[in-house]
Design a protein around this motif. Structure first.
Motif, mmCIF file in Angstrom:
data_model
loop_
_atom_site.group_PDB
_atom_site.id
_atom_site.type_symbol
_atom_site.label_atom_id
_atom_site.label_comp_id
_atom_site.label_asym_id
_atom_site.label_seq_id
_atom_site.Cartn_x
_atom_site.Cartn_y
_atom_site.Cartn_z
ATOM 1 N N PHE A 1 -4.117 2.152 18.023
ATOM 2 C CA PHE A 1 -3.369 2.125 17.501
ATOM 3 C C PHE A 1 -1.901 1.658 18.108
ATOM 4 O O PHE A 1 -0.869 0.554 17.478
ATOM 5 N N GLU B 1 -2.001 2.511 9.611
ATOM 6 C CA GLU B 1 -3.426 1.481 9.558
ATOM 7 C C GLU B 1 -2.731 0.723 7.960
ATOM 8 O O GLU B 1 -2.707 -1.388 8.289
ATOM 9 N N PRO C 1 -3.460 -4.943 6.444
ATOM 10 C CA PRO C 1 -4.187 -4.445 6.558
ATOM 11 C C PRO C 1 -4.940 -5.442 6.229
ATOM 12 O O PRO C 1 -5.255 -5.920 5.269
ATOM 13 N N ASP D 1 -4.921 6.178 9.549
ATOM 14 C CA ASP D 1 -4.992 5.480 8.550
ATOM 15 C C ASP D 1 -4.311 5.103 7.845
ATOM 16 O O ASP D 1 -4.110 4.123 6.905
ATOM 17 N N SER E 1 -0.148 -1.810 19.131
ATOM 18 C CA SER E 1 1.301 -2.412 17.971
ATOM 19 C C SER E 1 2.728 -2.824 18.690
ATOM 20 O O SER E 1 4.045 -3.357 19.347
#
Length: 697
Positions: free
Chosen positions: A673, A626, A686, A623, A677
């Motif tokens: 993620f 992101e 985001p 979280d 990336s």
């Protein structure tokens, strides 16, 4: 001297007497008077002449006599008549009578003829003196002059008379025209009156005809109404009869339905596992079925049941329904008792499992501590971070204790003020949305006005923090608590809502720093992982209390589920990550925000220096990265990619080791993620990120 005075008195008396006054009048000729008509009369003396003569001196008398003789000669020479005597007879001539103004103004239509001259006497020879001749010539010239003047005036008078006659004729002609016009007008009025009279008579006749027609229509209408009423009465009676028949059929159908329903309900009263408990209900149900069957049998063939019969059947149905409800309630109570026993057993099982889990966590923490001693990882936050955390909590606790008097007030006025202040602080935060930048500016202006001590209007009432000594502290505490709840509830459900809430919180934080510190304190208390900090379980702390410290919700129904717990923690971490990277765009001071990206780097580094927790660390890392990864990448660039590589190669395997098979969802999201990336060397902004286009509206 005495004679001189008497002489002048005598002359004055003669001058003023009517006998000695002889004046020339211009209208003698017009009146036909003879100027010397009095010369033919005999002379006469006044009675006082002797007295006057006696008083005159002899010399004066001689002079007067000579003068008198000369005057008499002169007069006698001037007289045209030969028969006139040679002396003057003095006669008083009165003033000629003048015509009145009225006689002069009234024109004479007839021509005025001059007076005829008097017959001349026979010629005679007379010798006159030059003076008398001159006088006579003057008199003749005067007469000619007056005669010419009279003719001229006569002609002028004739012209005036003719002009007056013309004017009178014109005036009479105009009067005649006006009279003719008046007569024509009168004739038109008479004809118009006759036409008006005819029109009135015609209208009256038409009105009488209309009245007769209206009366006829009224009578026809009344007759039609009577016929319609009779028809309606017949239809009404037929409808009532049809309605009675339909109601009877409905009652019959209802009676059949009631009987069917009672029979179906009676079937529910079948003997169960314990027939002794259902015997009473079965007996009563059979009695109600028999009662309804008796009502059906009493109904004659072709007839319909009465209202009383339906009342009996409905009452039986109600009793049957109440009997079924009573039996169901008894069965429900029995099932509830059974379920409560099962829940009690399940609760005991959960407590045992929770204790086992805590023991496992203790063992895992102990093993992690041992591994950390070997590999250099910590099991708690750094001392500086913990000190900062404790100071924020102490400040928040001190603020809350100072508000005790306001929170516990019982008087109506203080309670109303407390409610209005809380509404003024929380309502604008609830209105934050990602509609437009102007809406966020309005929200921030309201909050800034409230925190600055100015009056704001909420719910139709004006309120200000200056109305109470603790009003500002109360508003700051409630506002910070509202921001934390928005992250816990709104952001947890809608991740894109983190950015508009965070930018308003950053703007308030920049203008009023005490609110920002309280926001951090609330976040740390509700989500200790935002420090980050893993609170250890101390001696004397109950299991429920320790779960509250970790962020779990514990109430009478027990501890909340792990999914709900992770969802709330995720919302607060996302809000914190958004606050770190955002700054109010209309701030007065340039540079980073009040709680900038350096705090995000510190949080991330502190998190990676601590042993991971199962299911928690993977969720919060995903979280945070992101939401804040794009901003950290732009700020730190190469250092950030090194940190991300460290997470992927060194820290992520530790998370996989402590994660069970049922907790792999968050781990897989974090893995995707990190791999995506590192492969693309790019982190996209985001969802819901506030761009420059957003602030144009």
């Amino acid at each position: 001297m005495a004679f001189a005075s008497l002489r002048w008195e005598t002359i004055e008396a003669l001058n003023n007497s009517s006998k000695g006054q002889l004046k020339y009048q211009a209208d003698w000729v017009e009146r036909g008077e003879d100027i010397l008509s009095g010369c033919t009369e005999g002379p006469s003396l006044s009675p006082l002449s002797g007295h006057i003569i006696t008083k005159l001196s002899p010399r004066k008398r001689l002079g007067d006599a000579s003068c008198q003789s000369r005057q008499s000669e002169t007069v006698s020479q001037s007289c045209p008549s030969s028969s006139a005597p040679n002396h003057i007879h003095i006669q008083s001539l009165g003033a000629p009578s003048e015509k009145s103004e009225s006689e002069e103004l009234v024109p004479d239509v007839q021509e005025v003829e001059p007076p005829s001259p008097s017959p001349s006497p026979p010629p005679s020879m007379s010798l006159l003196s030059p003076r008398a001749t001159q006088t006579a010539g003057c008199i003749r010239l005067c007469e000619e002059k007056h005669r010419a003047k009279a003719k001229k005036e006569l002609s002028l008078r004739q012209e005036r008379q003719e002009q007056q006659v013309m004017e009178i004729a014109n005036r009479e002609s105009e009067q005649l025209k006006r009279f003719e016009e008046f007569m024509e007008l009168k004739q038109r009025k008479d004809s118009q009156g006759i036409r008006d009279l005819e029109d009135r008579e015609m209208k009256e006749s038409i009105g009488r005809q209309e009245k007769l027609k209206e009366e006829y229509r009224h009578r026809v209408k009344i007759q039609n109404l009577r016929l319609r009423e009779a028809e309606q009465q017949r239809v009404r009676e037929a409808g009532l009869e049809r309605q009675r028949r339909e109601e009877g059929q409905d009652r019959l159908r209802n009676l059949n339905s009631i009987q069917e329903e009672i029979l179906q309900l009676n079937q529910l009263l079948e003997p169960g596992p314990a027939p002794d408990d259902n015997a009473v209900y079965i007996t009563r149900g059979n009695q109600l079925c028999s009662q309804v069957s008796e009502v059906v049998r009493t109904t004659a063939e072709g007839a319909f049941p009465s209202v009383q019969d339906m009342a009996v059947a409905e009452r039986a149905l109600q009793v049957m329904q109440a009997l079924i409800r009573e039996r169901q309630e008894a069965a429900t109570k029995a099932q509830e008792r059974k379920r409560m026993d099962e829940e009690e057993v399940e609760e005991r099982r959960k407590q045992v499992e929770l204790q086992v889990r805590v023991e496992e966590q203790k063992k895992a923490a102990q093993s992690a501590k041992e591994k950390a001693k070997k590999k250099g990882l910590q099991n708690s936050a750094e001392d500086a971070t913990l000190q900062w955390y404790r100071e924020l909590q102490a400040s928040a606790s001190q603020t809350l204790s100072s508000l005790q008097s306001l929170n516990t007030a019982t008087d109506t006025q203080t309670k109303r003020l407390r409610m209005e202040l809380q509404k003024a602080a929380t309502t604008p935060v609830s209105q934050i949305s990602s509609v437009s930048g102007s809406q966020l500016r309005e929200v921030l202006d309201k909050l800034d006005k409230l925190l600055s001590g100015r009056t704001v209007v909420t719910g139709g009432r004006s309120v200000s923090t200056s109305q109470h000594t603790k009003g500002l502290a109360f508003v700051c505490y409630k506002l910070a608590e509202k921001f934390q709840k928005q992250g816990e509830e709104e952001v947890a459900s809608h991740h894109e809502a983190a950015f508009p809430i965070a930018v308003v919180a950053s703007g308030v934080w920049e203008r009023h720093p005490q609110v920002g510190e309280l926001i951090l304190a609330h976040l740390h208390r509700k989500c200790p992982y935002s420090v980050p900090h893993y609170p250890p379980m101390t001696e004397g702390t109950s299991l429920e209390e320790y779960q509250r410290i970790l962020g779990y919700r514990v109430d009478d129904s027990g501890v909340e589920g792990q999914d709900s717990f992770l969802k709330r923690m995720s919302g607060m971490i996302r809000l914190y990550a958004a606050i770190i990277q955002l700054r109010w765009p209309y701030g007065a001071k340039p540079g980073p925000g009040p709680h900038g990206l350096n705090h995000g780097w510190r949080w991330l580094a502190q998190m990676l220096n601590m042993e991971p927790l199962a299911d928690v660390t993977a969720t919060l890392l995903f979280d945070f990265l992101e939401v804040c990864g794009h901003a950290l990448m732009k700020q730190y660039q190469g250092q950030f990619w090194k940190l991300l590589m460290f997470i992927h190669q060194e820290y992520f395997p530790r998370i996989q080791v402590i994660t069970s098979a049922g907790q792999m969802g968050s781990v897989m999201r974090l893995k995707q993620f990190l791999e995506g990336s590192l492969r693309s060397r790019q982190i996209s902004p985001p969802k819901g990120y506030l761009t420059s286009e957003f602030w144009r509206y």
